[in-house]
Design a protein around this motif. Sequence first.
Motif, PDB file in Angstrom:
ATOM      1  N   UNK A 184       1.087  -1.262   0.069  1.00  0.00           N
ATOM      2  CA  UNK A 184       0.357  -0.282  -0.172  1.00  0.00           C
ATOM      3  C   UNK A 184       1.043   1.387   0.323  1.00  0.00           C
ATOM      4  N   UNK A 185       0.544   2.503  -0.983  1.00  0.00           N
ATOM      5  CA  UNK A 185       1.687   3.341  -1.357  1.00  0.00           C
ATOM      6  C   UNK A 185      -0.044   4.501  -1.214  1.00  0.00           C
ATOM      7  N   UNK A 186      -0.116   4.667  -2.274  1.00  0.00           N
ATOM      8  CA  UNK A 186      -0.807   5.528  -2.801  1.00  0.00           C
ATOM      9  C   UNK A 186      -2.829   6.152  -1.637  1.00  0.00           C
ATOM     10  N   UNK A 187      -2.437   6.890  -1.143  1.00  0.00           N
ATOM     11  CA  UNK A 187      -4.483   7.690  -0.130  1.00  0.00           C
ATOM     12  C   UNK A 187      -4.913   6.282  -0.077  1.00  0.00           C
ATOM     13  N   UNK A 188      -5.739   5.993  -1.392  1.00  0.00           N
ATOM     14  CA  UNK A 188      -6.682   5.458  -1.694  1.00  0.00           C
ATOM     15  C   UNK A 188      -6.239   3.360  -0.499  1.00  0.00           C
ATOM     16  N   UNK A 189      -5.439   2.783  -1.480  1.00  0.00           N
ATOM     17  CA  UNK A 189      -4.926   1.759  -1.083  1.00  0.00           C
ATOM     18  C   UNK A 189      -4.240   2.142   1.288  1.00  0.00           C
ATOM     19  N   UNK A 190      -3.822   3.140   1.410  1.00  0.00           N
ATOM     20  CA  UNK A 190      -3.463   3.462   2.675  1.00  0.00           C
ATOM     21  C   UNK A 190      -4.768   3.282   3.486  1.00  0.00           C
ATOM     22  N   UNK A 191      -5.821   3.614   2.617  1.00  0.00           N
ATOM     23  CA  UNK A 191      -7.092   3.937   3.730  1.00  0.00           C
ATOM     24  C   UNK A 191      -7.954   2.703   3.634  1.00  0.00           C
ATOM     25  N   UNK A 192      -7.800   1.050   2.816  1.00  0.00           N
ATOM     26  CA  UNK A 192      -8.582  -0.029   2.673  1.00  0.00           C
ATOM     27  C   UNK A 192      -7.855  -0.545   3.784  1.00  0.00           C
ATOM     28  N   UNK A 247      -1.697   4.158   8.376  1.00  0.00           N
ATOM     29  CA  UNK A 247      -2.288   3.912   6.999  1.00  0.00           C
ATOM     30  C   UNK A 247      -3.781   4.885   7.396  1.00  0.00           C
ATOM     31  N   UNK A 248      -4.148   4.734   8.509  1.00  0.00           N
ATOM     32  CA  UNK A 248      -5.158   5.991   7.954  1.00  0.00           C
ATOM     33  C   UNK A 248      -4.674   7.148   8.082  1.00  0.00           C
ATOM     34  N   UNK A 249      -3.775   7.425   9.139  1.00  0.00           N
ATOM     35  CA  UNK A 249      -3.410   9.198   9.026  1.00  0.00           C
ATOM     36  C   UNK A 249      -2.513   9.321   7.926  1.00  0.00           C
ATOM     37  N   UNK A 250      -1.315   8.341   7.447  1.00  0.00           N
ATOM     38  CA  UNK A 250      -0.913   8.539   6.175  1.00  0.00           C
ATOM     39  C   UNK A 250      -2.328   9.089   5.189  1.00  0.00           C
TER      40      UNK A 250
END
Length: 266
Positions: free
Chosen positions: A24-32, A49-52
Amino acid sequence: MGQLQDLLELGQYAAVIAALESTAHTPGELRLLGLAYLRSGQTGSAELPLLQAHLQGDLEASVEYGNFLRFIGRFEEACTHFAEVHPAAPGELGLRCLRWWGVAELQLGEAETGLARLERSWHGYLALGNPELTARVTNSLAQMQLRLGHHARHLFQEALRQLPEYPVPQPRLTALHGLLELQIQLGDFAGAEESLKLVGRALRYTDSVRERSMALTARSELQRLTGKVDGYTENLEEIARCAASLEDFELSVWVTAKLAEHYSGL
């Protein structure tokens, strides 16, 4: 991303985590990834990951990070966060923000403000005309009414009428757990038995250890109160395993006390 979003909504959290925990690198991937950790009960892994994703500008992650803060008991911080995020959150995201903001205020003890905010969210979802999303907020409203000592059976029943057990069982399970709590409080043990059957059906469609532990807890309490203790020890031992898997200290303390109480009476 679309497939992973579908897996998340289906409650297949382990599959989402396996796919994203190293990539996970993109904001969407980190959110998921963060949401999969949170909903599977791995709260210690969910924050980063949610904070990032929030700091990288993902508005949905911003709302969900606030809900994470609420979920782990940082209510004041969650309310401050929601106040900052809400003006920029459009449409359904804004309503979702209001929903969790209101719940956080209620949990903080600000009952009047929190209930008013939650009702604003509910009215907004009613206006959207999406029955399932509306039912999820109806369920939140019912949960908070229950906390305040109000009669909420009709709200739980209305939510359950709209919430399917498949393909997304989590909202229905949440409503069923709330209804179970109310039924047990009122001594409606026959109704609780029926609700537990519905919980069992919905659990077939998720791998969530948290949901399983909640069902087992309700089952064991019902067994204790009715004296129907066949399988009681096994249920408590399974709850203990769930608590260890979730690293849930409060659940571990609760089930240890129940096991000690049970064995002392043998």
